[in-house]
Scaffold this active site. Structure first.
Site, PDB file in Angstrom:
ATOM      1  N   PRO A   1      -9.301   6.748  17.434  1.00  0.00           N
ATOM      2  CA  PRO A   1      -8.275   5.741  17.732  1.00  0.00           C
ATOM      3  C   PRO A   1      -8.784   4.721  18.749  1.00  0.00           C
ATOM      4  CG  PRO A   1      -7.420   7.971  17.998  1.00  0.00           C
ATOM      5  CD  PRO A   1      -8.901   8.098  17.827  1.00  0.00           C
TER       6      PRO A   1
ATOM      7  N   SER B   1      -8.382   4.984  22.843  1.00  0.00           N
ATOM      8  CA  SER B   1      -8.224   6.398  23.209  1.00  0.00           C
ATOM      9  C   SER B   1      -9.243   6.818  24.258  1.00  0.00           C
ATOM     10  CB  SER B   1      -8.405   7.276  21.964  1.00  0.00           C
ATOM     11  OG  SER B   1      -9.711   7.102  21.444  1.00  0.00           O
TER      12      SER B   1
ATOM     13  N   SER C   1     -14.741   3.914  20.859  1.00  0.00           N
ATOM     14  CA  SER C   1     -14.762   3.412  19.475  1.00  0.00           C
ATOM     15  C   SER C   1     -15.695   2.208  19.332  1.00  0.00           C
ATOM     16  CB  SER C   1     -13.349   3.052  19.001  1.00  0.00           C
ATOM     17  OG  SER C   1     -12.744   2.161  19.899  1.00  0.00           O
TER      18      SER C   1
ATOM     19  N   ALA D   1     -18.458   1.495  20.969  1.00  0.00           N
ATOM     20  CA  ALA D   1     -19.866   1.919  20.963  1.00  0.00           C
ATOM     21  C   ALA D   1     -20.222   2.543  19.620  1.00  0.00           C
ATOM     22  CB  ALA D   1     -20.128   2.906  22.098  1.00  0.00           C
ATOM     23  N   ALA D   2     -19.328   3.374  19.085  1.00  0.00           N
ATOM     24  CA  ALA D   2     -19.600   4.034  17.799  1.00  0.00           C
ATOM     25  C   ALA D   2     -19.716   2.991  16.678  1.00  0.00           C
ATOM     26  CB  ALA D   2     -18.497   5.048  17.483  1.00  0.00           C
TER      27      ALA D   2
ATOM     28  N   ASP E   1     -22.235   5.318  26.882  1.00  0.00           N
ATOM     29  CA  ASP E   1     -21.465   5.322  25.625  1.00  0.00           C
ATOM     30  C   ASP E   1     -22.363   5.185  24.410  1.00  0.00           C
ATOM     31  OD1 ASP E   1     -19.411   5.174  27.415  1.00  0.00           O
ATOM     32  OD2 ASP E   1     -18.241   3.708  26.266  1.00  0.00           O
TER      33      ASP E   1
END
Ligand code: MEV
Length: 317
Positions: free
Chosen positions: A101, A104, A108, A110-111, A152
């Site tokens: 999410p 959260s 997110s 970095a991914a 991250d």
């Protein structure tokens, strides 16, 4: 040819804020991921879309501008930055699936950045390795956000639980910690820059009090390192609770974070604390046998997500 690349989100388990002053930290990749499908576009224009986030946009990779077709793509600036820096502007289609999410605290952006770079480099048949990916992903995060923690993108690239030492060396844990965790978050986002500044101000005003608190946080991380290696979930929880008290004393707690921290403990978490900068944002709870109960307790008022640490970093195929 369609390329698929995927990278995990991350969470900080111990050491936030103290790490800014040279103390060690522990962070890990989780089993929630960003997955990118990338292929040539037959529409004559580059497209970025996500069914999970409900948006579609046409991209101008030269001007870093976009035209929305549907929804609101919060994450689009990272994609535009990557394509303007590393792509030859030929039309491509990027499709994002995200089970992390946004907001959260699970990293997110970095991914998504790591997965998109991996997919693009593979599409371009460029030689690359994890070290290059982590470096380039951090550069992208820094230029979009102004400031970004290299932790991250590093964790998202390599996967696993990592220990960042006082001299900034990163060691991977040689353990398979199977424990279940729950992340709790509200829609109130924290501002990392502001929180880091406010801790610094407190430290400057009361150095004799705040310095030992930061050192104690470092000591907690050292103890936690041993507890993780020995898979002592009750000790990990107890150390999280002590760490939470110290984070509170630095002024980074909020009513909402506190509510989630105590709800988690009441529902059977062995420990719970803020994860990340605080002042909004998220908490993490260690829940060896109580993941469902803690999830339900937090999700009643706020948002919750069940996570486990995962060894799997970025992959591309
Ligand atoms: C934020 O996720 C963690 C902080 O320690 C800041 C940083 O390390 O960059 C608060």
């Amino acid at each position: 040819m369609e390329i698929i690349a995927s990278a995990p989100g991350k969470t900080i388990l111990f050491g936030e804020h103290a790490v800014v002053y040279g103390e060690p930290a522990i962070a890990g990749a989780v089993n929630k991921r960003a997955t990118i499908k990338l292929k040539e576009s037959d529409k004559g224009v580059s497209i970025f879309k996500s069914d999970d986030l409900g948006f579609e946009a046409e991209l101008n990779t030269r001007t870093k501008k976009y035209t929305l077709k549907k929804g609101r793509p919060g994450i689009i600036n990272y994609i535009l930055e990557i394509l303007s820096k590393f792509h030859d502007h030929s039309p491509i289609e990027i499709d994002l699936s995200l089970d992390i999410p946004i907001g959260s605290g699970l990293g997110s952006s970095a991914a998504v950045t790591v997965a998109t770079l991996a997919a693009l480099f593979k599409y371009q048949k460029k030689e690359f390795n994890r070290s290059l990916l982590a470096k380039k992903a951090h550069e992208i995060e820094s230029s979009v956000q102004g400031i970004a923690s290299p932790l991250d993108t590093r964790v998202s690239t390599y996967g696993g639980l990592i220990y960042l030492s006082r001299d900034k060396k990163i060691a991977k844990f040689n353990t398979n910690l199977k424990s279940s965790f729950v992340i709790g978050y509200t829609s109130k986002r924290g501002n990392t820059g502001r929180m880091v500044k406010s801790v610094k101000a407190l430290k400057t005003k009361y150095p004799d009090i705040v310095n030992p608190i930061i050192e104690a946080m470092g000591q907690i991380t050292e103890e936690a390192k041993l507890a993780i290696v020995n898979k002592e979930e009750y000790k990990i929880g107890a150390l999280m609770n002590i760490n939470q008290g110290l984070l509170d004393s630095l002024g980074v707690n909020t009513n909402e974070l506190s509510r989630m921290v105590y709800l988690a403990r009441k529902a059977g978490a062995t420990g719970s604390k803020i994860t990340g900068a605080g002042g909004g944002g998220s908490i993490i709870a260690c829940c060896p046998n109580t993941q469902d109960r803690v999830f339900k307790a937090i999700n009643y008022h706020d948002h919750a997500i069940k996570v486990n640490f995962s060894k799997e970093g970025v992959f591309v195929k």
